[in-house]
Design a protein around this motif. Sequence first.
Motif, PDB file in Angstrom:
ATOM      1  N   CYS A  76     -59.660  68.488 119.701  1.00 39.39           N
ATOM      2  CA  CYS A  76     -60.141  67.878 120.945  1.00 39.39           C
ATOM      3  C   CYS A  76     -59.018  67.943 121.984  1.00 39.39           C
ATOM      4  O   CYS A  76     -57.871  68.282 121.668  1.00 39.39           O
ATOM      5  CB  CYS A  76     -60.539  66.425 120.717  1.00 39.39           C
ATOM      6  SG  CYS A  76     -61.735  66.199 119.394  1.00 39.39           S
ATOM      7  N   GLY A  77     -59.345  67.607 123.225  1.00 37.44           N
ATOM      8  CA  GLY A  77     -58.368  67.685 124.296  1.00 37.44           C
ATOM      9  C   GLY A  77     -57.115  66.880 124.000  1.00 37.44           C
ATOM     10  O   GLY A  77     -56.003  67.335 124.277  1.00 37.44           O
ATOM     11  N   ARG A  78     -57.257  65.676 123.445  1.00 38.95           N
ATOM     12  CA  ARG A  78     -56.098  64.821 123.193  1.00 38.95           C
ATOM     13  C   ARG A  78     -56.036  64.344 121.738  1.00 38.95           C
ATOM     14  O   ARG A  78     -55.268  63.452 121.424  1.00 38.95           O
ATOM     15  CB  ARG A  78     -56.136  63.600 124.129  1.00 38.95           C
ATOM     16  CG  ARG A  78     -55.851  63.943 125.593  1.00 38.95           C
ATOM     17  CD  ARG A  78     -55.835  62.683 126.449  1.00 38.95           C
ATOM     18  NE  ARG A  78     -54.934  61.672 125.960  1.00 38.95           N
ATOM     19  CZ  ARG A  78     -53.619  61.602 126.268  1.00 38.95           C
ATOM     20  NH1 ARG A  78     -53.096  62.493 127.078  1.00 38.95           N
ATOM     21  NH2 ARG A  78     -52.877  60.637 125.775  1.00 38.95           N
ATOM     22  N   GLN A  93     -52.579  62.266 121.345  1.00 42.69           N
ATOM     23  CA  GLN A  93     -51.365  62.555 122.117  1.00 42.69           C
ATOM     24  C   GLN A  93     -50.531  61.300 122.357  1.00 42.69           C
ATOM     25  O   GLN A  93     -49.323  61.382 122.554  1.00 42.69           O
ATOM     26  CB  GLN A  93     -51.736  63.218 123.437  1.00 42.69           C
ATOM     27  CG  GLN A  93     -52.126  64.672 123.264  1.00 42.69           C
ATOM     28  CD  GLN A  93     -52.298  65.402 124.574  1.00 42.69           C
ATOM     29  OE1 GLN A  93     -51.856  64.943 125.618  1.00 42.69           O
ATOM     30  NE2 GLN A  93     -52.967  66.538 124.521  1.00 42.69           N
ATOM     31  N   ASP A 126     -61.614  58.251 121.940  1.00 46.27           N
ATOM     32  CA  ASP A 126     -61.756  59.456 121.111  1.00 46.27           C
ATOM     33  C   ASP A 126     -61.826  59.087 119.626  1.00 46.27           C
ATOM     34  O   ASP A 126     -62.595  59.681 118.858  1.00 46.27           O
ATOM     35  CB  ASP A 126     -60.576  60.408 121.335  1.00 46.27           C
ATOM     36  CG  ASP A 126     -60.700  61.204 122.623  1.00 46.27           C
ATOM     37  OD1 ASP A 126     -61.753  61.099 123.287  1.00 46.27           O
ATOM     38  OD2 ASP A 126     -59.747  61.928 122.970  1.00 46.27           O
ATOM     39  N   ALA A 162     -73.169  71.013 130.521  1.00 44.74           N
ATOM     40  CA  ALA A 162     -71.804  70.616 130.182  1.00 44.74           C
ATOM     41  C   ALA A 162     -71.427  69.389 131.002  1.00 44.74           C
ATOM     42  O   ALA A 162     -72.142  69.007 131.937  1.00 44.74           O
ATOM     43  CB  ALA A 162     -70.843  71.763 130.476  1.00 44.74           C
ATOM     44  N   SER A 163     -70.307  68.760 130.681  1.00 44.80           N
ATOM     45  CA  SER A 163     -69.818  67.647 131.484  1.00 44.80           C
ATOM     46  C   SER A 163     -69.658  68.119 132.926  1.00 44.80           C
ATOM     47  O   SER A 163     -69.110  69.195 133.182  1.00 44.80           O
ATOM     48  CB  SER A 163     -68.458  67.175 130.963  1.00 44.80           C
ATOM     49  OG  SER A 163     -68.634  66.438 129.800  1.00 44.80           O
ATOM     50  N   TRP A 228     -59.773  61.120 134.009  1.00 49.62           N
ATOM     51  CA  TRP A 228     -59.886  62.533 134.385  1.00 49.62           C
ATOM     52  C   TRP A 228     -60.989  62.796 135.404  1.00 49.62           C
ATOM     53  O   TRP A 228     -61.258  63.935 135.733  1.00 49.62           O
ATOM     54  CB  TRP A 228     -60.147  63.398 133.146  1.00 49.62           C
ATOM     55  CG  TRP A 228     -59.443  62.928 131.930  1.00 49.62           C
ATOM     56  CD1 TRP A 228     -60.013  62.602 130.738  1.00 49.62           C
ATOM     57  CD2 TRP A 228     -58.046  62.714 131.771  1.00 49.62           C
ATOM     58  NE1 TRP A 228     -59.060  62.200 129.861  1.00 49.62           N
ATOM     59  CE2 TRP A 228     -57.830  62.251 130.459  1.00 49.62           C
ATOM     60  CE3 TRP A 228     -56.926  62.854 132.610  1.00 49.62           C
ATOM     61  CZ2 TRP A 228     -56.583  61.946 129.959  1.00 49.62           C
ATOM     62  CZ3 TRP A 228     -55.682  62.533 132.109  1.00 49.62           C
ATOM     63  CH2 TRP A 228     -55.520  62.098 130.804  1.00 49.62           C
TER      64      TRP A 228
ATOM     65  N   LEU B 126     -62.056  74.342 121.566  1.00 53.71           N
ATOM     66  CA  LEU B 126     -61.408  73.120 122.052  1.00 53.71           C
ATOM     67  C   LEU B 126     -62.469  72.284 122.762  1.00 53.71           C
ATOM     68  O   LEU B 126     -63.107  72.767 123.703  1.00 53.71           O
ATOM     69  CB  LEU B 126     -60.287  73.499 123.039  1.00 53.71           C
ATOM     70  CG  LEU B 126     -59.598  72.358 123.774  1.00 53.71           C
ATOM     71  CD1 LEU B 126     -58.860  71.461 122.788  1.00 53.71           C
ATOM     72  CD2 LEU B 126     -58.627  72.909 124.818  1.00 53.71           C
ATOM     73  N   VAL B 127     -62.647  71.065 122.301  1.00 56.41           N
ATOM     74  CA  VAL B 127     -63.701  70.209 122.856  1.00 56.41           C
ATOM     75  C   VAL B 127     -63.097  68.927 123.430  1.00 56.41           C
ATOM     76  O   VAL B 127     -61.945  68.590 123.144  1.00 56.41           O
ATOM     77  CB  VAL B 127     -64.765  69.866 121.789  1.00 56.41           C
ATOM     78  CG1 VAL B 127     -65.479  71.124 121.319  1.00 56.41           C
ATOM     79  CG2 VAL B 127     -64.126  69.141 120.602  1.00 56.41           C
ATOM     80  N   THR B 128     -63.887  68.238 124.220  1.00 52.64           N
ATOM     81  CA  THR B 128     -63.386  67.011 124.830  1.00 52.64           C
ATOM     82  C   THR B 128     -63.189  65.916 123.780  1.00 52.64           C
ATOM     83  O   THR B 128     -62.153  65.252 123.744  1.00 52.64           O
ATOM     84  CB  THR B 128     -64.363  66.536 125.917  1.00 52.64           C
ATOM     85  OG1 THR B 128     -64.401  67.547 126.942  1.00 52.64           O
ATOM     86  CG2 THR B 128     -63.921  65.217 126.521  1.00 52.64           C
ATOM     87  N   SER B 134     -67.900  69.781 125.599  1.00 49.72           N
ATOM     88  CA  SER B 134     -67.423  70.429 126.825  1.00 49.72           C
ATOM     89  C   SER B 134     -65.929  70.730 126.716  1.00 49.72           C
ATOM     90  O   SER B 134     -65.192  70.043 126.006  1.00 49.72           O
ATOM     91  CB  SER B 134     -67.635  69.513 128.038  1.00 49.72           C
ATOM     92  OG  SER B 134     -68.974  69.108 128.127  1.00 49.72           O
ATOM     93  N   PRO B 136     -62.288  70.321 127.714  1.00 49.02           N
ATOM     94  CA  PRO B 136     -61.644  69.169 128.372  1.00 49.02           C
ATOM     95  C   PRO B 136     -61.219  69.510 129.796  1.00 49.02           C
ATOM     96  O   PRO B 136     -60.748  70.618 130.061  1.00 49.02           O
ATOM     97  CB  PRO B 136     -60.418  68.902 127.494  1.00 49.02           C
ATOM     98  CG  PRO B 136     -60.689  69.592 126.214  1.00 49.02           C
ATOM     99  CD  PRO B 136     -61.581  70.749 126.517  1.00 49.02           C
TER     100      PRO B 136
END
Lengths: 332, 139
Positions: A76-78, A93, A126, A162-163, A228, B126-128, B134, B136
């Motif tokens: 995931c992003g973080r 993170q 998350d 998507a977002s 964000w 890679l996802v949110t 989506s 990130p």
Amino acid sequence: MLSIQASRSPNDESDVRRFACGPLSVEIDSSVPEAFEALCAALELYRHDTETADAAKLEVKHATVNTVAAGTYLTCGRMLVDRDGDRIFASTQSGITVTRRSLEATWHVAIPTVSYDEPTIGDLEDVLSLVFTEHWRTAGLQPLHAGCAVSPRGTSAMLCAASGGGKSTLTVALIRDGWKTLGDDKLLVARGSGIARSLTRSFNIHPRATDWFEELAHIHELPRYSAWTEKRRVVIEDVWPGTSVAQATPQYVVRVVRDDSVGKWSLRSLTAAQLLATILDQVVIPNDRVVARAIMEAVTEIAGRTCGIELRLGSQAYERRGIAAALDAALG
Amino acid sequence: MNTTSNQRSALSQNSMLRSTVVPTVFADGAVLLDLRTKFFYQLNGSAWAIVQLLETTGIDPSTVLARTHDWGCRGDAVEEVRDFLKRLFEFDLLEEAEAETPPEIAAPATWTSPRIDRQAEPLHRLVTSAFDPSIPLAE
């Protein structure tokens, strides 16, 4: 939202509170007050079902874990997530880690000394997403990052993008013309029955939506959805009373695409392959064969019982009313 | 990927579906999701029947051709099966395996040219979050 009053656990060192997130019962047992507050705030946004399908417990303690996950299960992003058999380990993170030692209900959350800014709070959310999705799937419910709306004639359509792709704004436009909603971006779809359940009580809407929807005039005063985005959290029933519904069985999947070249909007049918691809774009599939197979079976079930439509939204889509009627007509 | 060597391999070695490829029945055929690449592929009924032969057992191409012959694949259509096997190799969906007895697979209702279509874009690696697939947003 079903929750009990926060209480002190017997050793008087932690706060305990129980929530229901859809059909999942979640207990937070935290000896870190700031984390407890942030987790409770996130959990307050979920609806609760009358029936509980599964239970999870988060034991939150102050600790520093010097291990970082590799992301072999999920990236995931973080947050990175590893899975070894039934053991799940994730690290964020901000240094927060969560461990599930087996298929037990308890997840052990370790929180180092951190400042509780938006990224850290996002990391805690998350962690919740990871816990929820694992338990929901175990209970036979497939999470989908999609909205769902029910037309005045009773036809249900899942809204996929998507977002930032326009699900929320479209949902507001539909509500304005008499549709009801299960939410703008979080659904659970039951395996077998295909029934979609609403999960959240709020929308995440960009302040520019005030250009088209005057009922959102005060949106700037609301808290931001995350660090964000400029989007604001809007509680559905506060703005549009009587418009939210708890469940529906979608007959259509609508792929929402922004396209300034179309002026207002355009509609067309999707092929079976396009429909499947649209739904797959709304699910997270971890790198685990057994889990992936279950998700793929859930997705193909949904694709098998729905028809697909693509809705291309132009820059003038909401300047005048009409999109709700056009979509309703397209749903047959 | 070296297409020429893969095509040569396709016609000579015992192969089976990679362990990272997840097949799911869909419509008249199936969908394959490759967890390594996140690409997914749609198969028609004849293609799915062939892939089922390769799903859990190592089989050499001549065995596949013999089985498809039993299913009604004749004449010029044999070349279509070879082309399909080559495409499975080109997409890196097969891996070398020990030869085994092929499983009994129901014949397709009607034999048609086996077809595999790869989705233009893979799913995001890679996802949110665990809920939101989506990509990130930049911080």
